[in-house]
Scaffold this active site. Structure first.
Site, PDB file in Angstrom:
ATOM      1  CG  ASN A 167      42.220  24.855  55.326  1.00  0.00           C
ATOM      2  OD1 ASN A 167      43.393  24.592  55.159  1.00  0.00           O
ATOM      3  ND2 ASN A 167      41.450  25.326  54.360  1.00  0.00           N
ATOM      4  CD  GLU A 195      37.984  22.823  52.214  1.00  0.00           C
ATOM      5  OE1 GLU A 195      37.755  22.176  51.180  1.00  0.00           O
ATOM      6  OE2 GLU A 195      38.272  24.041  52.212  1.00  0.00           O
ATOM      7  CB  CYS A 204      39.314  27.745  60.364  1.00  0.00           C
ATOM      8  SG  CYS A 204      37.885  28.505  59.595  1.00  0.00           S
ATOM      9  CD  GLU A 257      42.656  30.847  60.880  1.00  0.00           C
ATOM     10  OE1 GLU A 257      42.189  29.768  60.457  1.00  0.00           O
ATOM     11  OE2 GLU A 257      42.532  31.923  60.263  1.00  0.00           O
ATOM     12  CB  CYS A 291      36.439  33.143  59.747  1.00  0.00           C
ATOM     13  SG  CYS A 291      36.426  31.817  60.963  1.00  0.00           S
ATOM     14  CB  CYS A 338      39.393  31.702  63.663  1.00  0.00           C
ATOM     15  SG  CYS A 338      39.150  30.127  62.798  1.00  0.00           S
TER      16      CYS A 338
HETATM   17  N1  THU Z   1      39.571  28.979  56.356  1.00  0.00           N
HETATM   18  C1  THU Z   1      40.484  28.875  57.364  1.00  0.00           C
HETATM   19  O1  THU Z   1      41.154  27.854  57.528  1.00  0.00           O
HETATM   20  N2  THU Z   1      40.632  29.956  58.174  1.00  0.00           N
HETATM   21  C2  THU Z   1      39.886  31.092  58.107  1.00  0.00           C
HETATM   22  O2  THU Z   1      40.015  31.961  58.960  1.00  0.00           O
HETATM   23  C3  THU Z   1      38.930  31.273  57.021  1.00  0.00           C
HETATM   24  C4  THU Z   1      38.764  30.134  56.087  1.00  0.00           C
HETATM   25  C5  THU Z   1      39.372  27.801  55.488  1.00  0.00           C
HETATM   26  C6  THU Z   1      38.046  27.114  55.667  1.00  0.00           C
HETATM   27  C7  THU Z   1      37.894  26.436  54.332  1.00  0.00           C
HETATM   28  O3  THU Z   1      38.569  25.191  54.384  1.00  0.00           O
HETATM   29  C8  THU Z   1      38.607  27.337  53.361  1.00  0.00           C
HETATM   30  O4  THU Z   1      39.449  28.178  54.138  1.00  0.00           O
HETATM   31  C9  THU Z   1      37.692  28.203  52.505  1.00  0.00           C
HETATM   32  O5  THU Z   1      36.828  28.931  53.275  1.00  0.00           O
END
Ligand code: THU
Length: 158
Positions: free
Chosen positions: A62, A64, A73, A75, A112, A115
């Site tokens: 991930n 940000e 994310c 995935e 999520c 994804c």
């Molecule tokens: N996140 C993912 O990488 N995958 C998911 O399916 C859900 C959330 C990340 C996004 C963000 O950087 C952190 O987790 C908190 O939400």
């Protein structure tokens, strides 16, 4: 009128030792991929590893951004990486894991909705099931196809 049910079955493993060699390799790649996470805001690191039909493994983590929706994310980072670099290969499995404070989350981190939708797209594109391996520190879940984590996938647009 009748009430219908949707049943989903999946396999639960107690540890990585119970996985097949290929699944263990993919789980380890997802764990390693977490080191590429850029998470100055959530400090929640996610790693994903995609197994291609060629046998190759492509990873993502991930990313940000100070403008939150601009991040992505793990995935989708992994799947877009796979699609962009191996457009003709099917994505046959994706392993996902997450950690906080340097420790793998005990319960499997579940992807999520966005994804899951992207998984559905690439599964539909290849016509082959994409299995999903959710790797927690205390248990591991394996789903056989995206339909199992995204029931009633949108496919009305022909
Ligand atoms: N996140 C993912 O990488 N995958 C998911 O399916 C859900 C959330 C990340 C996004 C963000 O950087 C952190 O987790 C908190 O939400």
């Amino acid at each position: 009128m009748k009430t219908r049910e949707i049943n989903i079955s999946y396999t639960e493993y107690e540890s990585m030792d119970q996985l097949s060699c290929a699944d263990r390799e993919l789980a380890e790649a997802a764990i390693k991929a977490m080191s590429g996470a850029y998470t100055p805001y959530s400090h929640f690191n996610v790693g994903a590893a995609v197994r291609l039909s060629t046998g190759e493994i492509v990873t993502g983590a991930n990313q940000e951004n100070i403008a939150f929706p601009s991040g992505l994310c793990a995935e989708r980072t992994a799947m877009f990486h796979a699609s962009a670099t191996h457009p003709d290969a099917a994505m046959v499995e994706i392993a996902i894991t997450a950690s906080q404070d340097g420790k793998i989350c005990a319960s499997p981190a579940t992807p999520c909705g966005a994804c899951r939708q992207v998984m559905a797209e690439y599964q539909g594109k290849s016509g082959r099931p994409m299995s999903i391996l959710l790797v927690g520190g205390e248990k591991i879940w394996k789903f056989s196809r995206v339909d199992d984590i995204l029931p009633l996938i949108f496919d009305s647009l022909k």
